[in-house]
Design a protein around this motif. Structure first.
Motif, PDB file in Angstrom:
ATOM      1  N   GLY A  23       0.800  -1.218   0.000  1.00 60.82           N
ATOM      2  CA  GLY A  23       0.000   0.000   0.000  1.00 60.82           C
ATOM      3  C   GLY A  23       0.836   1.273   0.000  1.00 60.82           C
ATOM      4  N   THR A  24       1.989   1.223  -0.640  1.00 62.37           N
ATOM      5  CA  THR A  24       2.882   2.389  -0.671  1.00 62.37           C
ATOM      6  C   THR A  24       2.458   3.437  -1.687  1.00 62.37           C
ATOM      7  OG1 THR A  24       4.302   1.373  -2.331  1.00 62.37           O
ATOM      8  CG2 THR A  24       4.886   0.998   0.001  1.00 62.37           C
ATOM      9  N   GLY A  25       1.624   3.041  -2.650  1.00 58.98           N
ATOM     10  CA  GLY A  25       1.289   3.949  -3.741  1.00 58.98           C
ATOM     11  C   GLY A  25       2.408   4.060  -4.755  1.00 58.98           C
ATOM     12  N   ILE A  26       3.355   3.129  -4.689  1.00 55.81           N
ATOM     13  CA  ILE A  26       4.494   3.095  -5.618  1.00 55.81           C
ATOM     14  C   ILE A  26       4.530   1.688  -6.227  1.00 55.81           C
ATOM     15  CG2 ILE A  26       6.981   3.415  -5.900  1.00 55.81           C
ATOM     16  CD1 ILE A  26       6.883   4.830  -3.080  1.00 55.81           C
ATOM     17  N   ASN A 157      12.289  11.727 -10.348  1.00 57.52           N
ATOM     18  CA  ASN A 157      10.947  12.246 -10.639  1.00 57.52           C
ATOM     19  C   ASN A 157      10.140  11.349 -11.574  1.00 57.52           C
ATOM     20  OD1 ASN A 157      11.467  14.712  -9.139  1.00 57.52           O
ATOM     21  ND2 ASN A 157      12.797  15.271 -10.852  1.00 57.52           N
ATOM     22  N   PRO A 158      10.021  10.074 -11.272  1.00 55.70           N
ATOM     23  CA  PRO A 158       9.335   9.165 -12.199  1.00 55.70           C
ATOM     24  C   PRO A 158       7.866   9.516 -12.432  1.00 55.70           C
ATOM     25  CG  PRO A 158       9.764   8.078 -10.106  1.00 55.70           C
ATOM     26  CD  PRO A 158      10.487   9.377 -10.073  1.00 55.70           C
ATOM     27  N   ARG A 159       7.239  10.193 -11.485  1.00 51.97           N
ATOM     28  CA  ARG A 159       5.827  10.565 -11.667  1.00 51.97           C
ATOM     29  C   ARG A 159       5.656  11.557 -12.820  1.00 51.97           C
ATOM     30  NH1 ARG A 159       6.104   9.896  -5.978  1.00 51.97           N
ATOM     31  NH2 ARG A 159       4.541   8.442  -5.216  1.00 51.97           N
ATOM     32  N   ARG A 160       6.716  12.211 -13.210  1.00 53.88           N
ATOM     33  CA  ARG A 160       6.656  13.180 -14.313  1.00 53.88           C
ATOM     34  C   ARG A 160       6.963  12.558 -15.676  1.00 53.88           C
ATOM     35  NH1 ARG A 160      10.094  18.113 -11.609  1.00 53.88           N
ATOM     36  NH2 ARG A 160       8.698  18.438  -9.835  1.00 53.88           N
ATOM     37  N   VAL A 161       7.305  11.288 -15.687  1.00 54.06           N
ATOM     38  CA  VAL A 161       7.695  10.623 -16.935  1.00 54.06           C
ATOM     39  C   VAL A 161       6.444  10.095 -17.641  1.00 54.06           C
ATOM     40  CG1 VAL A 161       9.049   8.742 -17.935  1.00 54.06           C
ATOM     41  CG2 VAL A 161       9.974  10.072 -16.015  1.00 54.06           C
ATOM     42  N   GLN A 162       6.144  10.698 -18.791  1.00 54.08           N
ATOM     43  CA  GLN A 162       4.906  10.376 -19.501  1.00 54.08           C
ATOM     44  C   GLN A 162       4.819   8.910 -19.908  1.00 54.08           C
ATOM     45  OE1 GLN A 162       2.305  12.586 -19.745  1.00 54.08           O
ATOM     46  NE2 GLN A 162       1.215  10.711 -20.316  1.00 54.08           N
ATOM     47  N   SER A 163       5.915   8.319 -20.360  1.00 61.39           N
ATOM     48  CA  SER A 163       5.851   6.914 -20.789  1.00 61.39           C
ATOM     49  C   SER A 163       5.453   6.000 -19.622  1.00 61.39           C
ATOM     50  CB  SER A 163       7.172   6.461 -21.406  1.00 61.39           C
ATOM     51  OG  SER A 163       8.221   6.511 -20.465  1.00 61.39           O
ATOM     52  N   LEU A 164       5.917   6.284 -18.403  1.00 56.26           N
ATOM     53  CA  LEU A 164       5.523   5.485 -17.239  1.00 56.26           C
ATOM     54  C   LEU A 164       4.060   5.725 -16.895  1.00 56.26           C
ATOM     55  CD1 LEU A 164       8.560   5.618 -14.783  1.00 56.26           C
ATOM     56  CD2 LEU A 164       7.975   3.872 -16.473  1.00 56.26           C
ATOM     57  N   ILE A 167       1.963   3.705 -19.317  1.00 54.19           N
ATOM     58  CA  ILE A 167       1.965   2.279 -18.960  1.00 54.19           C
ATOM     59  C   ILE A 167       1.061   2.035 -17.756  1.00 54.19           C
ATOM     60  CG2 ILE A 167       3.396   0.410 -18.019  1.00 54.19           C
ATOM     61  CD1 ILE A 167       5.688   1.618 -19.798  1.00 54.19           C
ATOM     62  N   ALA A 168       1.153   2.907 -16.766  1.00 55.78           N
ATOM     63  CA  ALA A 168       0.317   2.766 -15.568  1.00 55.78           C
ATOM     64  C   ALA A 168      -1.162   2.839 -15.930  1.00 55.78           C
ATOM     65  CB  ALA A 168       0.681   3.832 -14.546  1.00 55.78           C
ATOM     66  N   ARG A 169      -1.537   3.812 -16.763  1.00 57.00           N
ATOM     67  CA  ARG A 169      -2.947   3.938 -17.169  1.00 57.00           C
ATOM     68  C   ARG A 169      -3.437   2.681 -17.895  1.00 57.00           C
ATOM     69  NH1 ARG A 169      -1.306   9.004 -18.673  1.00 57.00           N
ATOM     70  NH2 ARG A 169      -1.939  10.587 -17.211  1.00 57.00           N
ATOM     71  N   ALA A 187      -3.183   4.945  -7.061  1.00 59.77           N
ATOM     72  CA  ALA A 187      -2.649   5.950  -6.142  1.00 59.77           C
ATOM     73  C   ALA A 187      -1.485   6.699  -6.777  1.00 59.77           C
ATOM     74  CB  ALA A 187      -2.212   5.292  -4.837  1.00 59.77           C
ATOM     75  N   TRP A 188      -0.618   5.981  -7.486  1.00 55.75           N
ATOM     76  CA  TRP A 188       0.545   6.604  -8.127  1.00 55.75           C
ATOM     77  C   TRP A 188       0.099   7.586  -9.204  1.00 55.75           C
ATOM     78  CZ3 TRP A 188       3.070   6.577 -12.950  1.00 55.75           C
ATOM     79  CH2 TRP A 188       4.411   6.981 -12.929  1.00 55.75           C
ATOM     80  N   LEU A 189      -0.886   7.200 -10.000  1.00 49.89           N
ATOM     81  CA  LEU A 189      -1.410   8.084 -11.046  1.00 49.89           C
ATOM     82  C   LEU A 189      -2.062   9.339 -10.463  1.00 49.89           C
ATOM     83  CD1 LEU A 189      -2.904   5.460 -13.493  1.00 49.89           C
ATOM     84  CD2 LEU A 189      -1.097   7.125 -14.033  1.00 49.89           C
ATOM     85  N   ASN A 190      -2.660   9.205  -9.293  1.00 50.60           N
ATOM     86  CA  ASN A 190      -3.361  10.328  -8.673  1.00 50.60           C
ATOM     87  C   ASN A 190      -2.465  11.202  -7.797  1.00 50.60           C
ATOM     88  OD1 ASN A 190      -5.833   9.706  -9.874  1.00 50.60           O
ATOM     89  ND2 ASN A 190      -6.357   8.257  -8.257  1.00 50.60           N
ATOM     90  N   SER A 191      -1.208  10.826  -7.653  1.00 51.77           N
ATOM     91  CA  SER A 191      -0.322  11.611  -6.778  1.00 51.77           C
ATOM     92  C   SER A 191       0.395  12.710  -7.527  1.00 51.77           C
ATOM     93  CB  SER A 191       0.696  10.699  -6.096  1.00 51.77           C
ATOM     94  OG  SER A 191       1.525  10.081  -7.052  1.00 51.77           O
TER      95      SER A 191
END
Length: 191
Positions: A23-26, A157-164, A167-169, A187-191
Motif C-alpha cells: 500500500g505504498t502507492g508506488i 521524478n518518475p511521476r513526471r515521466v509520460q511513458s511510465l 503504462i500505468a494507465r 494511487a501513483w497516477l493520482n499523486s
C-alpha cells in the motif's frame, strides 16, 4: 516466503530487512521499467564492462554514488527493494509479483557481488537485476546487465515521466495485476 531466510540473505550482503511494505502507492513493476526510459526522460546510467576485472567494485561504487546523488536513501539509509513473491491469484509459485521490502543499508554492503550471489539483488555474482525506490517514490533505481556491461540506471521524478504514466494507465484493472498492484497504480497516477 520465509522472512527469516530472506533477512539472513540480506544481512549477508549488507542490508537489514525491516519488513514488507504494501500500500505504498508506488508500483514496483513501474520502478522496474527504468531502463526502458530514455535519457530525455531523465534516466542516468553508470556501467562497468564485463571484461574489467574490477567491474563489481566499480559497479558498487557507481550504484552508491548515483543512489546518494539522486536521493534513494532516507536519513537513516532506508529505501525500498522489490522482492518477488508468489502472485496472490496464482495457481502455483511460478507466477510472481514484486512487493516492496523496506531495507536499511548497513556497513560492509555489497549490492553487485554478495547481493547478487545471494539472489537478493540479481543472480549470479556480478549480474544485477534489482529494482529500488526512495521511500517517497521520488527516484527509481534499477540494476541490470547490458550486452557488454553491468550497471545502474536511475530515474529521478518518475511521476513526471509520460511513458511510465501511459503504462500505468494501460495497466489499471488488468487481470494480470493483483488488487494491491492495482491500488498502488491508481494511487501513483493520482499523486
Amino acid at each position: 516466503m520465509d522472512t527469516e531466510i530472506l533477512a539472513q540473505a540480506m544481512k549477508d550482503c549488507g542490508l537489514r530487512f525491516l519488513g514488507f511494505m504494501r500500500g505504498t502507492g508506488i508500483p514496483p513493476y513501474l520502478a522496474g521499467m527504468v531502463t526502458s526510459c530514455g535519457t530525455g526522460e531523465g534516466r542516468r546510467n553508470r556501467t562497468a564492462a564485463f571484461d574489467d576485472p574490477a567491474r563489481v567494485p566499480k559497479a558498487n561504487a557507481d550504484w552508491f554514488e548515483l543512489a546518494t546523488e539522486f536521493g534513494l536513501f532516507s536519513a537513516d539509509r532506508q529505501f525500498l527493494l522489490s522482492i518477488s513473491v508468489p502472485h496472490p491469484d496464482a495457481a502455483d509459485d511460478t507466477d510472481v509479483e514484486g512487493v516492496w521490502g523496506l531495507v536499511e543499508l548497513t556497513d560492509g554492503w555489497d549490492i553487485m557481488g554478495a547481493g547478487c550471489a545471494a539472489g537478493i539483488t540479481g543472480s549470479p555474482y556480478g549480474c544485477p537485476a534489482f529494482v529500488m525506490s526512495a521511500l517517497d517514490g521520488s527516484v527509481f533505481v534499477q540494476g541490470t546487465v547490458w550486452q557488454d556491461s553491468i550497471g545502474t540506471a536511475v530515474l529521478p521524478n518518475p511521476r513526471r515521466v509520460q511513458s511510465l504514466r501511459d503504462i500505468a494507465r494501460l495497466s489499471v484493472g488488468k487481470p494480470y495485476q493483483s488488487a494491491a498492484e492495482n491500488e498502488d497504480t491508481v494511487a501513483w497516477l493520482n499523486s
